[in-house]
Design an enzyme around this catalytic site. Structure first.
Site, mmCIF file in Angstrom:
data_model
loop_
_atom_site.group_PDB
_atom_site.id
_atom_site.type_symbol
_atom_site.label_atom_id
_atom_site.label_comp_id
_atom_site.label_asym_id
_atom_site.label_seq_id
_atom_site.Cartn_x
_atom_site.Cartn_y
_atom_site.Cartn_z
ATOM 1 N N ASP A 44 0.819 -1.211 0.000
ATOM 2 C CA ASP A 44 0.000 0.000 0.000
ATOM 3 C C ASP A 44 0.857 1.267 0.000
ATOM 4 O OD1 ASP A 44 -2.274 -1.739 0.304
ATOM 5 O OD2 ASP A 44 -1.632 -1.962 2.376
ATOM 6 N N HIS A 72 -3.853 -2.673 -6.353
ATOM 7 C CA HIS A 72 -3.166 -1.505 -6.910
ATOM 8 C C HIS A 72 -4.207 -0.488 -7.331
ATOM 9 C CE1 HIS A 72 0.580 -4.024 -8.113
ATOM 10 N NE2 HIS A 72 0.357 -3.966 -6.821
ATOM 11 N N THR A 343 -9.442 -5.649 1.194
ATOM 12 C CA THR A 343 -10.346 -6.139 2.240
ATOM 13 C C THR A 343 -11.092 -5.034 2.982
ATOM 14 O OG1 THR A 343 -8.540 -6.044 3.827
ATOM 15 C CG2 THR A 343 -8.870 -8.150 2.690
HETATM 16 P P1 IMP Z 1 -2.016 -13.271 2.366
HETATM 17 O O1 IMP Z 1 -1.125 -12.763 1.296
HETATM 18 O O2 IMP Z 1 -3.467 -13.121 2.073
HETATM 19 O O3 IMP Z 1 -1.642 -14.679 2.791
HETATM 20 O O4 IMP Z 1 -1.766 -12.375 3.666
HETATM 21 C C1 IMP Z 1 -0.551 -12.444 4.389
HETATM 22 C C2 IMP Z 1 -0.232 -11.104 5.033
HETATM 23 O O5 IMP Z 1 0.167 -10.185 4.031
HETATM 24 C C3 IMP Z 1 -1.411 -10.442 5.742
HETATM 25 O O6 IMP Z 1 -0.920 -9.721 6.855
HETATM 26 C C4 IMP Z 1 -1.962 -9.498 4.714
HETATM 27 O O7 IMP Z 1 -2.669 -8.447 5.307
HETATM 28 C C5 IMP Z 1 -0.669 -9.032 4.049
HETATM 29 N N1 IMP Z 1 -0.832 -8.608 2.662
HETATM 30 C C6 IMP Z 1 -0.891 -9.402 1.573
HETATM 31 N N2 IMP Z 1 -0.966 -8.648 0.465
HETATM 32 C C7 IMP Z 1 -0.943 -7.367 0.852
HETATM 33 C C8 IMP Z 1 -0.972 -6.120 0.125
HETATM 34 O O8 IMP Z 1 -1.007 -6.044 -1.100
HETATM 35 N N3 IMP Z 1 -0.936 -4.988 0.900
HETATM 36 C C9 IMP Z 1 -0.857 -5.036 2.266
HETATM 37 N N4 IMP Z 1 -0.804 -6.174 2.949
HETATM 38 C C10 IMP Z 1 -0.858 -7.338 2.258
#
Ligand code: IMP
Length: 470
Positions: A44, A72, A343
């Site tokens: 982000d 994005h 989310t």
């Molecule tokens: P996952 O990628 O859904 O398994 O999430 C693993 C961790 O990475 C969690 O804490 C998510 O909130 C974080 N996360 C995954 N993708 C992003 C992103 O694009 N931006 C911010 N946090 C992310």
């Protein structure tokens, strides 16, 4: 390169004029060759804006990691586009967009994204290529993601849950490593093989997930491989024209002297090997992941642009050394709109963590930085940035390997005078207040990488190239 998108009209609402900060290309990609854009914090940082500012000079824009856990945002005129799987270059009519083998693709998610873009007049056709080697996110991955998080929460409590996006990313990458339960995008084109794979995987997943669900008192409906097969074949019919050997495509393109931009998803501190493990995502989010994740040889990238937000935000679980929670944090969250693109979750806020950013820049081999979020700091009397970590009274010289240590580090802060005025209307770096420029200079000095541009807002004209002597 001539590129005729085969679906919809290629003109886009709000697209004219395509205003760029003057000189952005020369400052951001001085080599004039292949480049990548990566986030240096927890995601982000605003990478989409940087990619969008330079895509029209590239023939290919390539994603090499992650899935639709990423978000994005690109703003064109008064329109905002939230992209998850599709590279930001899709908004540039002349770029070919590649989803590399290192990406995990949710067929339902990508089709929804394509439909959303087409409905807003964005052409999606031959300008989108998806690797046959990319892995498929299947419905049981999302169930597994959710149940694993619940199990973690139950056994170890809130602080130890990863706080995933629930998109099935981790379980899909786990199956890639597991092999016997994995399905790749190319397999969608082979109905008999696909059915055998789904039947084999379902027989394992149904037993595992039923047991886990029972243990957690959660309902569980077994997956029906034939039904899933039918759904996937329907999706495959639509995705088939996009599927190809993207590694071969990129290697050929590079041999022909075409320029490729690699677009990192997530960010350095979420890298599965080098981030704040286990509070990370499941792929190599740094430039280190480009070669394996796109199938291109080492040395393919000349300019590595690291995007740094001038404060920190983190969503999901895991430590963020400079996090704080008070009125100032609420103010920054509100002004910076720090709520997840994917989310909607509120992000945790911290001061800029230069110890973490320097580590991330070194790992990535950054040749330039772009600072975002500077305008969010307007109005603060004092701005802080962490320039030291102490643990148990000792100064740390390296970024700690352990998340436990990161929870406990005491950051040492440098303080800088803030700036009262709003800077979002500034259109030249030289117009920024001296206090803002001083903060930017300090980032470059500490990280030992030049800052090449500063963004004072999300719009195209709000990216201000920093003059070489800036
Ligand atoms: P996952 O990628 O859904 O398994 O999430 C693993 C961790 O990475 C969690 O804490 C998510 O909130 C974080 N996360 C995954 N993708 C992003 C992103 O694009 N931006 C911010 N946090 C992310």
């Amino acid at each position: 390169m001539s590129m005729v998108p085969d679906v919809a009209d290629s003109s886009r609402p709000g697209d004219a004029p395509r205003e760029r900060g003057a000189g952005a290309w020369e400052r951001l990609v001085p080599s004039g060759r292949n480049a990548c854009v990566v986030g240096l914090q927890f995601g982000d940082e605003g990478k989409g804006q940087i990619v969008d500012a330079i895509t029209d000079r590239f023939d290919y824009v390539t994603r090499f990691n992650g899935g639709n856990n990423a978000g994005h945002s690109v703003r064109i005129g008064d329109q905002k586009f939230a992209l998850h799987l599709i590279p930001s270059g899709i908004l540039n009519p002349s770029a070919i967009n590649v989803i590399g083998n290192g990406v995990v693709v949710d067929p339902e998610g990508i089709l929804a994204e394509i439909d959303g873009l087409v409905s807003r007049g964005v052409a999606v056709g031959e300008n989108l290529k998806i690797s046959t080697r990319a892995h498929v996110v299947l419905p049981w991955h999302k169930t597994q993601d959710r149940l694993m998080e619940l199990a973690l929460h139950k056994s170890r409590g809130e602080q130890d849950t990863i706080g995933t996006t629930g998109r099935g990313i981790g379980p899909c990458y786990a199956d890639k490593a597991q092999r016997s339960t994995a399905v790749r995008m190319g397999d969608l084109l082979h109905p008999d093989l696909l059915l055998r794979q789904l039947q084999g995987a379902a027989s394992v997943k149904n037993v595992m997930l039923a047991a886990l669900a029972a243990h957690l008192d959660e309902p569980f409906e077994p997956f029906e491989p034939r039904q899933l097969h039918e759904t996937l074949l329907g999706q495959a019919r639509r995705l088939a024209p996009h599927l190809c050997d993207t590694s071969a495509l990129l290697r050929q393109a590079m041999r022909e002297g075409r320029r490729v931009l690699f677009e990192g998803a997530n960010a350095a501190l979420l890298d599965v090997d080098h981030g704040t493990f286990p509070f990370v995502t499941s792929s190599n989010t740094t430039a280190l992941g480009i070669h394996a994740g796109a199938g291109v040889p080492g040395g393919s990238v000349s300019d590595v642009l690291g995007v740094v937000k001038c404060y920190t935000s983190r969503v999901g679980g895991g430590p963020s050394a400079t996090q704080f929670d008070d009125e100032t944090a609420n103010h920054l969250r509100k002004v910076g709109n720090e709520f997840g693109t994917t989310t909607g979750r509120p992000r945790r806020i911290g001061w800029l963590d230069l110890m973490a950013v320097r580590y991330a820049a070194q790992l990535n081999g950054c040749t330039g930085l772009v600072c975002t979020g500077l305008a969010v700091l307007s109005g603060l009397k004092t701005i802080r940035a962490a320039t030291e970590y102490r643990l148990a009274g000792k100064v740390l010289t390296e970024f700690p390997y352990s998340a436990d240590d990161l929870w406990r580090v005491e950051p040492g802060y440098a303080e800088f005078p803030g700036f009262e005025e709003s800077i979002s209307d500034c259109r030249r770096y030289e117009d920024l207040p001296e206090a803002a420029r001083r903060f930017v200079r300090e980032i470059a000095r500490f990280v030992e990488v030049p800052v090449r541009a500063v963004c004072v807002g999300p719009a195209r004209e709000q990216m201000l190239p920093v003059p070489a002597a800036g």
